[in-house]
Design a protein around this motif. Structure first.
Motif, PDB file in Angstrom:
ATOM      1  N   HIS A  42      40.760  33.676  38.450  1.00  9.03           N
ATOM      2  CA  HIS A  42      40.809  32.722  37.025  1.00  9.03           C
ATOM      3  C   HIS A  42      42.195  32.024  37.248  1.00  9.03           C
ATOM      4  O   HIS A  42      42.078  30.689  37.025  1.00  9.03           O
ATOM      5  N   ILE A  43      43.203  32.556  37.493  1.00 11.93           N
ATOM      6  CA  ILE A  43      44.614  31.964  37.901  1.00 11.93           C
ATOM      7  C   ILE A  43      44.486  30.740  38.827  1.00 11.93           C
ATOM      8  O   ILE A  43      44.856  29.634  38.622  1.00 11.93           O
ATOM      9  N   ALA A  44      43.911  31.249  40.029  1.00 13.33           N
ATOM     10  CA  ALA A  44      43.501  30.191  40.964  1.00 13.33           C
ATOM     11  C   ALA A  44      42.793  28.993  40.806  1.00 13.33           C
ATOM     12  O   ALA A  44      43.124  27.809  40.902  1.00 13.33           O
ATOM     13  N   ASP A  45      41.941  29.138  39.791  1.00 12.73           N
ATOM     14  CA  ASP A  45      40.995  28.137  39.100  1.00 12.73           C
ATOM     15  C   ASP A  45      41.612  27.426  37.888  1.00 12.73           C
ATOM     16  O   ASP A  45      41.245  26.514  37.449  1.00 12.73           O
ATOM     17  N   GLY A  46      42.977  27.695  37.638  1.00  9.44           N
ATOM     18  CA  GLY A  46      43.776  26.881  36.602  1.00  9.44           C
ATOM     19  C   GLY A  46      43.514  27.559  35.220  1.00  9.44           C
ATOM     20  O   GLY A  46      43.759  27.013  34.065  1.00  9.44           O
ATOM     21  N   LEU A  47      42.828  28.791  35.145  1.00  2.00           N
ATOM     22  CA  LEU A  47      42.447  29.441  33.802  1.00  2.00           C
ATOM     23  C   LEU A  47      43.556  30.461  33.172  1.00  2.00           C
ATOM     24  O   LEU A  47      44.371  31.122  34.231  1.00  2.00           O
ATOM     25  N   LEU A  48      43.495  30.528  32.061  1.00  2.00           N
ATOM     26  CA  LEU A  48      44.443  31.555  31.758  1.00  2.00           C
ATOM     27  C   LEU A  48      43.697  32.774  30.928  1.00  2.00           C
ATOM     28  O   LEU A  48      43.419  32.606  29.803  1.00  2.00           O
ATOM     29  N   PRO A  49      43.513  33.611  31.756  1.00  2.00           N
ATOM     30  CA  PRO A  49      42.280  34.738  31.291  1.00  2.00           C
ATOM     31  C   PRO A  49      42.702  35.528  30.282  1.00  2.00           C
ATOM     32  O   PRO A  49      41.829  36.293  29.557  1.00  2.00           O
ATOM     33  N   ASP A  50      44.089  35.811  30.119  1.00  2.00           N
ATOM     34  CA  ASP A  50      44.504  36.828  29.126  1.00  2.00           C
ATOM     35  C   ASP A  50      45.807  36.260  28.520  1.00  2.00           C
ATOM     36  O   ASP A  50      46.587  36.684  28.720  1.00  2.00           O
ATOM     37  N   PRO A  51      45.615  35.641  27.331  1.00  2.00           N
ATOM     38  CA  PRO A  51      46.812  35.043  26.808  1.00  2.00           C
ATOM     39  C   PRO A  51      47.716  36.023  26.073  1.00  2.00           C
ATOM     40  O   PRO A  51      48.864  35.860  26.197  1.00  2.00           O
ATOM     41  N   ALA A  52      46.857  37.039  25.659  1.00  2.00           N
ATOM     42  CA  ALA A  52      48.145  38.191  24.910  1.00  2.00           C
ATOM     43  C   ALA A  52      48.348  38.928  26.063  1.00  2.00           C
ATOM     44  O   ALA A  52      49.591  39.226  25.819  1.00  2.00           O
ATOM     45  N   GLY A  53      47.999  39.110  27.258  1.00  2.00           N
ATOM     46  CA  GLY A  53      48.626  39.821  28.229  1.00  2.00           C
ATOM     47  C   GLY A  53      49.854  39.002  28.717  1.00  2.00           C
ATOM     48  O   GLY A  53      50.882  39.428  29.069  1.00  2.00           O
ATOM     49  N   LEU A  54      49.686  37.729  28.856  1.00  2.00           N
ATOM     50  CA  LEU A  54      50.815  36.809  29.261  1.00  2.00           C
ATOM     51  C   LEU A  54      51.857  36.842  28.283  1.00  2.00           C
ATOM     52  O   LEU A  54      53.168  36.757  28.784  1.00  2.00           O
ATOM     53  N   ARG A  55      51.491  36.687  26.893  1.00  2.00           N
ATOM     54  CA  ARG A  55      52.575  37.050  26.125  1.00  2.00           C
ATOM     55  C   ARG A  55      53.547  38.232  26.011  1.00  2.00           C
ATOM     56  O   ARG A  55      54.532  38.103  26.056  1.00  2.00           O
TER      57      ARG A  55
END
Length: 155
Positions: A42-55
């Motif tokens: 998902h990251i390779a495709d430019g998507l942010l699969p887990d916004p809460a996890g990124l936070r």
């Protein structure tokens, strides 16, 4: 354990530690591995699969960001990544990291055997074989036994 092994030899310990944490939390091995690979894709495709996890990740590394960034900072110099796996080749990267983790598990008894060798306790009294060789053989035997016992889960 992997962080201790990293003190002996530099190892990519982040991914194996993450996998062990997922397993300890009750995630199945299949779900742990496929989830990590899916996240990297998902990251390779430019998507942010887990916004809460990124936070959460950003909160944990806020101090590191302040130390490693400035007006002329190259993003590659920070060492900060959105995924522990290489998004261009997540499955091979995961396999390499897990194999390095297994190697790290083997380093610990070898390191302690070396300390025993210095004290004169390192050779097997019956065979005269260095205990580090016994340790490798024993570790290999245990891994093979575990693989044989779980053969249906490995395929």
């Amino acid at each position: 354990m992997l962080l201790e092994a990293d003190n002996i030899e530099a190892l990519p310990h982040e991914t194996p530690t993450l996998v062990l944490g997922l397993l300890e939390a009750g995630t199945s091995p299949y779900d742990a591995v496929t989830g990590l690979v899916r996240h990297a894709l998902h990251i390779a495709d430019g998507l942010l699969p887990d916004p809460a996890g990124l936070r959460e990740q950003l909160e944990d590394i806020d101090d590191d960001l302040a130390q490693h960034t400035g007006p002329n900072t190259d993003p590659e110099d920070t060492g900060l990544r959105l995924t522990p796996l290489d998004p261009r080749r997540p499955a091979p990267d995961l396999l390499e990291d897990l194999l390095a983790g297994i190697h790290g598990c083997r380093l610990l008894p070898e390191e302690y055997d070396e300390l025993d060798d210095e004290d004169g306790f390192g050779d097997d009294e019956q065979t005269g074989q260095p205990s580090i060789d016994r340790s490798r053989e024993h570790f290999t035997q245990l891994v093979r036994e575990a693989a044989a016992a779980n053969h249906d889960r490995l395929i």
